[in-house]
Motif scaffolding. Sequence first.
Motif, PDB file in Angstrom:
ATOM      1  N   LEU A 179      -4.573   6.267   1.804  1.00 41.38           N
ATOM      2  CA  LEU A 179      -5.126   6.142   0.458  1.00 41.38           C
ATOM      3  C   LEU A 179      -6.544   6.710   0.402  1.00 41.38           C
ATOM      4  N   LYS A 180      -7.303   6.456   1.454  1.00 37.96           N
ATOM      5  CA  LYS A 180      -8.663   6.998   1.521  1.00 37.96           C
ATOM      6  C   LYS A 180      -8.626   8.515   1.581  1.00 37.96           C
ATOM      7  N   ALA A 181      -7.688   9.057   2.338  1.00 33.00           N
ATOM      8  CA  ALA A 181      -7.600  10.504   2.514  1.00 33.00           C
ATOM      9  C   ALA A 181      -7.227  11.218   1.213  1.00 33.00           C
TER      10      ALA A 181
ATOM     11  N   LYS B 172       1.252  -4.128  12.820  1.00 34.82           N
ATOM     12  CA  LYS B 172       0.057  -4.092  11.973  1.00 34.82           C
ATOM     13  C   LYS B 172      -0.593  -2.717  12.097  1.00 34.82           C
ATOM     14  N   THR B 173      -1.012  -2.185  10.983  1.00 34.78           N
ATOM     15  CA  THR B 173      -1.623  -0.863  11.001  1.00 34.78           C
ATOM     16  C   THR B 173      -2.470  -0.657   9.750  1.00 34.78           C
ATOM     17  N   ASP B 174      -3.501   0.157   9.882  1.00 37.26           N
ATOM     18  CA  ASP B 174      -4.323   0.561   8.746  1.00 37.26           C
ATOM     19  C   ASP B 174      -3.901   1.932   8.227  1.00 37.26           C
ATOM     20  N   HIS B 175      -2.753   2.399   8.700  1.00 39.02           N
ATOM     21  CA  HIS B 175      -2.335   3.761   8.369  1.00 39.02           C
ATOM     22  C   HIS B 175      -2.325   4.025   6.872  1.00 39.02           C
TER      23      HIS B 175
ATOM     24  N   GLU C   6       0.823  -1.215   0.000  1.00 36.58           N
ATOM     25  CA  GLU C   6       0.000   0.000   0.000  1.00 36.58           C
ATOM     26  C   GLU C   6       0.857   1.265   0.000  1.00 36.58           C
ATOM     27  N   ALA C   7       2.087   1.164   0.521  1.00 35.46           N
ATOM     28  CA  ALA C   7       2.980   2.318   0.476  1.00 35.46           C
ATOM     29  C   ALA C   7       3.330   2.660  -0.972  1.00 35.46           C
ATOM     30  N   TRP C   8       3.532   1.632  -1.792  1.00 33.90           N
ATOM     31  CA  TRP C   8       3.778   1.850  -3.222  1.00 33.90           C
ATOM     32  C   TRP C   8       2.544   2.480  -3.883  1.00 33.90           C
TER      33      TRP C   8
ATOM     34  N   LEU D  12       0.364   4.400  -2.496  1.00 34.45           N
ATOM     35  CA  LEU D  12       0.248   5.782  -2.035  1.00 34.45           C
ATOM     36  C   LEU D  12       1.116   6.720  -2.874  1.00 34.45           C
ATOM     37  N   LEU D  13       2.277   6.230  -3.309  1.00 34.98           N
ATOM     38  CA  LEU D  13       3.183   7.072  -4.087  1.00 34.98           C
ATOM     39  C   LEU D  13       2.590   7.477  -5.436  1.00 34.98           C
ATOM     40  N   HIS D  14       1.549   6.800  -5.879  1.00 33.63           N
ATOM     41  CA  HIS D  14       0.862   7.219  -7.102  1.00 33.63           C
ATOM     42  C   HIS D  14       0.108   8.530  -6.887  1.00 33.63           C
ATOM     43  N   HIS D  15      -0.203   8.844  -5.629  1.00 34.58           N
ATOM     44  CA  HIS D  15      -1.105   9.948  -5.323  1.00 34.58           C
ATOM     45  C   HIS D  15      -0.476  11.049  -4.478  1.00 34.58           C
ATOM     46  N   ASP D  16       0.586  10.712  -3.734  1.00 33.75           N
ATOM     47  CA  ASP D  16       1.125  11.691  -2.799  1.00 33.75           C
ATOM     48  C   ASP D  16       2.539  11.297  -2.399  1.00 33.75           C
ATOM     49  N   ASP D  17       3.314  12.286  -1.944  1.00 34.64           N
ATOM     50  CA  ASP D  17       4.607  12.009  -1.323  1.00 34.64           C
ATOM     51  C   ASP D  17       4.378  11.517   0.096  1.00 34.64           C
TER      52      ASP D  17
END
Length: 261
Positions: free
Chosen positions: A189-191, A181-184, A154-156, A158-163
């Motif tokens: 991504l939702k934000a 474990k985290t939903d961060h 999910e970190a990868w 996120l990089l499509h949308h934001d730094d």
Amino acid sequence: MINMPALSNRTASTLTRTRRPRSDKIIVVACEGQVTEEEYFRLIQSLLGGIKSKVIIKSINEDILSVDSSRRTFEQKSRLGQNKPWQLVKRLDEFRQEEEAVYEFSKHPDDEFWIVADIDENTADPNKSSKLEFALDLCDKKNYHYAVSNPFFEAWLLLHHDDFNSDDYKYAVTDKHRYEKTDHFRNRLKAVGAPLSNRKHIHPKHYSRGKVKKAIKRARRLFEIEISRSQHMQLRYPHNLGSTVYKLLENIINISDEKIS
């Protein structure tokens, strides 16, 4: 839930070298994640022209995933958890052997074989960490490639949308901070307006060739900075927040008909 292309075996009638006029290279991708990652790479197949016959997404448990979840046996459900990096290497080995007659891998040394894995719980304890390193050692010996995300795939995304921001770095797996474990990153991504459906499923409308280009540039820059600051002679994957999935995407783009400049 979005409708993604069904997982299926490629056969000689649907995927042959003679159908690739511009390139003989095949890239085979085996993903640790059996939903988000595989959906992402199938989305990449639809975004980039001319690669559907050149990029094979090989599920480690493709036979089980073809069975309706309500009808899976206990043994099948247990096997779905057997998708660790070293098992991906084994699956690539099996695929090469099983499909040699179709793809003639032995005659095409330029073909590439990739595992896509996360840091996450693979480094949660010393034993698992050593097994991750073992898997990467196997890849090096077999001339396989690896795309590793720290901490999650999910970190990868996120990089499509934001730094990355300062809060994101709190969840990186480092020498000083173990995996948790985290939903961060799902929340991030939702934000930014690209939520995952049912925690795992990707919405195609949230991704484009332009966003892929941004993700590649952001991830490459982060890893190059980490390498320049690292005391390691060779850094095989991000030891801080980041992802080397960009390397795989660069190679996929190189064999596509629609280059991302």
